[in-house]
Write an enzyme that holds these catalytic residues in place. Sequence first.
Site, short mmCIF file in Angstrom:
data_model
loop_
_atom_site.label_atom_id
_atom_site.label_comp_id
_atom_site.label_asym_id
_atom_site.label_seq_id
_atom_site.Cartn_x
_atom_site.Cartn_y
_atom_site.Cartn_z
N SER A 168 90.90 1.36 -12.84
CA SER A 168 89.81 1.97 -13.60
C SER A 168 89.73 3.48 -13.33
O SER A 168 90.70 4.19 -13.59
CB SER A 168 88.49 1.26 -13.28
OG SER A 168 87.49 1.62 -14.19
N ASP B 20 87.46 -6.57 -21.55
CA ASP B 20 86.73 -5.54 -20.81
C ASP B 20 85.41 -5.24 -21.50
O ASP B 20 85.36 -4.91 -22.69
CB ASP B 20 87.57 -4.26 -20.73
CG ASP B 20 87.10 -3.32 -19.63
OD1 ASP B 20 85.88 -3.07 -19.55
OD2 ASP B 20 87.94 -2.83 -18.86
N HIS C 150 86.22 -6.68 -16.60
CA HIS C 150 86.63 -5.44 -15.94
C HIS C 150 86.56 -5.56 -14.42
O HIS C 150 87.52 -5.24 -13.71
CB HIS C 150 85.75 -4.28 -16.42
CG HIS C 150 86.17 -2.94 -15.91
ND1 HIS C 150 87.08 -2.14 -16.57
CD2 HIS C 150 85.83 -2.26 -14.78
CE1 HIS C 150 87.27 -1.03 -15.88
NE2 HIS C 150 86.52 -1.08 -14.79
#
Length: 276
Positions: free
Chosen positions: A82, A196, A251
Amino acid sequence: MRSINYRPVVLMHDIVAFASDMNELVSWLRTAFPDIYVVSIEIGNGFEDSVLWPLDKQVEHFCVAIRNDVHLQQGFNILGFSQGSLIVRGAVERCSLPVYNLITLSGLHQGIFGIPYLLKLTARLRDLITEYAYEKIIQDRISTANYWRDPIQLNKYISQCHFLPDINNEHKTLNETYCTNILKLNAFVMTYSDLDEVFTPRESGWFLGFAEQSLNIETWNTSRQFTEDLIGMRTLWKQGKLFMFISHTRHQDTPHAPNRDFFMKNILQFFNNTLS
């Protein structure tokens, strides 16, 4: 029996996280490759500093930590999750580190323009968020502002956003060093998750953002990053060094057990290399 000298691994955690949040992924690597050296870098105090330090500072901190680690001097593989995807890529480009394979999970390479439901807001409210995101005081203090990419105001993004336009080589004068360092990679691995729910667009993990003056996702062969080869992505693609995968987890589950099968099937292979 002589042990195999696997190439060391460096990991970089997400925003509002600690180095220890990568421990499950560390265990997968150490189980697969006995005696492999793995280090997970902590940004400041982790949780708060990953938000309150600008990314320029985070990349600098990250590079210093690597250069001070004697186990990494001969080269290593690197993985960022990320926000960590931008830190590791920024480090490769800016610090000329001896990186063999660069792996980014649920990356943010083309920035973000929203968190859940933001795109349901009116254009006026989105403009208001952008106005404050690009103010210097915010750019200097909030990490996410450094990769806030407003497709309706791309000129403002390029001129006032402090970090992402730089490492994406979007300014008028290209930084040739960035491109040179990316092209030294043996492999660049990129993923995003089709589930996500944290950042939009999720396809940012593949360098795909919203097209200019639009909320439609760019296509790979029409994006500026590909057509102008700003940091060498098109060249890597032609050389067969660019690898792109889509995962199927939330996520926050990316470096954890729900994503283990995907990681073992697709990503583990990029750590199966040794130092000469």
